[in-house]
Every structure is written in structure tokens, then in C-alpha cells.
Design a protein around this motif. Structure first.
Motif, PDB file in Angstrom:
ATOM      1  N   CYS A  91       0.818  -1.210   0.000  1.00  0.00           N
ATOM      2  CA  CYS A  91       0.000   0.000   0.000  1.00  0.00           C
ATOM      3  C   CYS A  91       0.850   1.256   0.000  1.00  0.00           C
ATOM      4  O   CYS A  91       0.517   2.237  -0.682  1.00  0.00           O
ATOM      5  CB  CYS A  91      -0.950  -0.010   1.200  1.00  0.00           C
ATOM      6  N   LEU A  92       1.935   1.251   0.735  1.00  0.00           N
ATOM      7  CA  LEU A  92       2.850   2.395   0.734  1.00  0.00           C
ATOM      8  C   LEU A  92       3.455   2.611  -0.650  1.00  0.00           C
ATOM      9  O   LEU A  92       3.593   3.757  -1.098  1.00  0.00           O
ATOM     10  CB  LEU A  92       3.977   2.175   1.742  1.00  0.00           C
ATOM     11  N   ALA A  93       3.810   1.521  -1.315  1.00  0.00           N
ATOM     12  CA  ALA A  93       4.377   1.632  -2.667  1.00  0.00           C
ATOM     13  C   ALA A  93       3.355   2.241  -3.622  1.00  0.00           C
ATOM     14  O   ALA A  93       3.697   3.114  -4.440  1.00  0.00           O
ATOM     15  CB  ALA A  93       4.832   0.261  -3.160  1.00  0.00           C
ATOM     16  N   GLU A 102       1.851  12.499   5.972  1.00  0.00           N
ATOM     17  CA  GLU A 102       1.022  11.297   6.105  1.00  0.00           C
ATOM     18  C   GLU A 102       1.773  10.062   5.607  1.00  0.00           C
ATOM     19  O   GLU A 102       1.713   8.996   6.219  1.00  0.00           O
ATOM     20  CB  GLU A 102      -0.301  11.463   5.357  1.00  0.00           C
ATOM     21  N   LEU A 103       2.475  10.203   4.500  1.00  0.00           N
ATOM     22  CA  LEU A 103       3.304   9.088   4.001  1.00  0.00           C
ATOM     23  C   LEU A 103       4.389   8.732   5.015  1.00  0.00           C
ATOM     24  O   LEU A 103       4.674   7.550   5.236  1.00  0.00           O
ATOM     25  CB  LEU A 103       3.967   9.459   2.671  1.00  0.00           C
ATOM     26  N   GLU A 124      -5.895   1.769   5.360  1.00  0.00           N
ATOM     27  CA  GLU A 124      -6.988   2.734   5.204  1.00  0.00           C
ATOM     28  C   GLU A 124      -6.433   4.122   4.914  1.00  0.00           C
ATOM     29  O   GLU A 124      -6.967   4.856   4.070  1.00  0.00           O
ATOM     30  CB  GLU A 124      -7.835   2.749   6.478  1.00  0.00           C
ATOM     31  N   GLU A 125      -5.370   4.488   5.598  1.00  0.00           N
ATOM     32  CA  GLU A 125      -4.732   5.783   5.350  1.00  0.00           C
ATOM     33  C   GLU A 125      -4.191   5.855   3.922  1.00  0.00           C
ATOM     34  O   GLU A 125      -4.329   6.882   3.253  1.00  0.00           O
ATOM     35  CB  GLU A 125      -3.594   6.029   6.348  1.00  0.00           C
ATOM     36  N   CYS A 126      -3.579   4.783   3.458  1.00  0.00           N
ATOM     37  CA  CYS A 126      -3.054   4.758   2.088  1.00  0.00           C
ATOM     38  C   CYS A 126      -4.184   4.869   1.064  1.00  0.00           C
ATOM     39  O   CYS A 126      -4.029   5.529   0.030  1.00  0.00           O
ATOM     40  CB  CYS A 126      -2.232   3.486   1.845  1.00  0.00           C
ATOM     41  N   MET A 127      -5.300   4.239   1.354  1.00  0.00           N
ATOM     42  CA  MET A 127      -6.459   4.372   0.470  1.00  0.00           C
ATOM     43  C   MET A 127      -6.894   5.830   0.396  1.00  0.00           C
ATOM     44  O   MET A 127      -7.180   6.351  -0.684  1.00  0.00           O
ATOM     45  CB  MET A 127      -7.611   3.494   0.967  1.00  0.00           C
ATOM     46  N   ALA A 128      -6.931   6.487   1.540  1.00  0.00           N
ATOM     47  CA  ALA A 128      -7.334   7.895   1.586  1.00  0.00           C
ATOM     48  C   ALA A 128      -6.334   8.777   0.834  1.00  0.00           C
ATOM     49  O   ALA A 128      -6.712   9.802   0.257  1.00  0.00           O
ATOM     50  CB  ALA A 128      -7.464   8.356   3.032  1.00  0.00           C
ATOM     51  N   MET A 129      -5.055   8.394   0.814  1.00  0.00           N
ATOM     52  CA  MET A 129      -4.038   9.167   0.104  1.00  0.00           C
ATOM     53  C   MET A 129      -4.264   9.169  -1.404  1.00  0.00           C
ATOM     54  O   MET A 129      -3.701   9.992  -2.116  1.00  0.00           O
ATOM     55  CB  MET A 129      -2.637   8.627   0.415  1.00  0.00           C
ATOM     56  N   LEU A 130      -5.064   8.238  -1.886  1.00  0.00           N
ATOM     57  CA  LEU A 130      -5.366   8.179  -3.313  1.00  0.00           C
ATOM     58  C   LEU A 130      -6.651   8.934  -3.635  1.00  0.00           C
ATOM     59  O   LEU A 130      -7.131   8.882  -4.769  1.00  0.00           O
ATOM     60  CB  LEU A 130      -5.510   6.720  -3.775  1.00  0.00           C
TER      61      LEU A 130
END
Length: 158
Positions: free
Chosen positions: A52-54, A81-82, A139-145
Motif C-alpha cells: 500500500c505504501l508503494a 502522512e506518508l 486505510e490511510e493509504c487508500m485515503a491518500m489516493l
């Protein structure tokens, strides 16, 4: 949504069985297998965070914001956030692989009594903690998109 998961019930009535260890010591005998499955689960959680981070990092390199004047990777709030997600990933990696080290030492019979006891304590904790934190970071990574993060095609939800 939830993906279909095959389950089954197994009836062993009338089956032939053999005692593999001392009577009433079944949990003690199965503990090494439980340790492996719990650590496997924790490693899977850490791997999911990395994936997810990638995805989130790669997306930030191509997503233009501010009317096309800035890339998301150049936005301080997004970078923060990253960084938080990355910190969680790194901490969990160290935590999980310290349990892997103890498991290896225990299985090779070179662990001290203290290390064996620590492994016994850590395996359920590392599994639970890694799963809990992985869910949050994913979930945070999803929000980053943005809105795209909730689409299955991104690879995060699969």
C-alpha cells in the motif's frame, strides 16, 4: 465487501487416531504450529502495508494538484502522512522480525529460557498488533489516493 472464503466442517467419528504426545498436553504440542501461523499472519500484515505504501508513493509522483501546478509528492501535508505510514511500517517490521528471530532460536533449540518465554508472549501480541496497525495504515493509504483509493483496481483492497 468480504471475499468468499471456503470453509468446511470435518467429522472424525469412527476415525483411527494415534496419541502423539503425553495425554492432555495437546495445546503444548500444537504451540510451535500456532507460533508459525501467527508470525506468518504478522508478516503478511507488514507485507500488505509495504504494498500500500508503494502504491500511495507512486501515485503521489503522478497526481497533480493545485490546478496542475504541484505534484502530490511535493505537498507537505501529504508527505507527512506518508512518513507516518512509513514509520509504522518500519516499526512493525522490526517488531515482527524480532519475533521471527526468537522463533528461529527456539526451533533450533538455542534459545534461552527467557527467550522462549518471550516468544510465547510475543507471538499472539505481534499477530494482533500487526493486523490492527496494518488495517489502519492501509486505510490511510487508500485515503491518500483520494476517491480512487476506494476502487478495487488500485490493488489496495485486494
Amino acid at each position: 465487501g468480504t471475499k468468499v472464503l471456503p470453509t468446511a466442517e470435518l467429522s472424525l467419528e469412527g476415525s483411527e487416531a494415534y496419541l502423539l504426545g503425553d495425554l492432555n498436553q495437546g495445546v503444548k504440542l500444537i504451540t510451535p504450529v500456532l507460533n508459525v501461523t501467527r508470525i506468518h499472519s504478522a508478516i503478511t500484515s507488514v507485507g500488505a502495508i509495504r504494498k500500500c505504501l508503494a502504491i500511495a508513493t507512486a501515485y503521489s509522483s503522478v497526481r497533480a494538484i493545485s490546478g496542475g501546478k504541484q505534484l502530490l509528492k511535493d505537498n507537505a501535508l501529504h508527505v507527512a502522512e506518508l512518513a507516518k505510514a512509513s514509520l509504522t511500517y518500519r516499526a512493525l517490521t522490526h517488531f515482527v522480525f524480532s519475533a521471527v528471530l526468537l522463533l528461529g532460536k527456539t526451533e533450533c533449540k538455542v534459545a534461552t529460557e527467557e527467550e522462549s518465554l518471550r516468544l510465547r508472549l510475543l507471538t499472539p501480541a505481534v499477530k494482533a498488533f500487526a493486523a490492527d496497525r496494518a488495517s489502519f495504515v492501509m486505510e490511510e493509504c487508500m485515503a491518500m489516493l483520494g476517491g480512487l483509493g476506494y476502487m478495487e483496481e488500485t490493488g489496495i483492497g485486494t
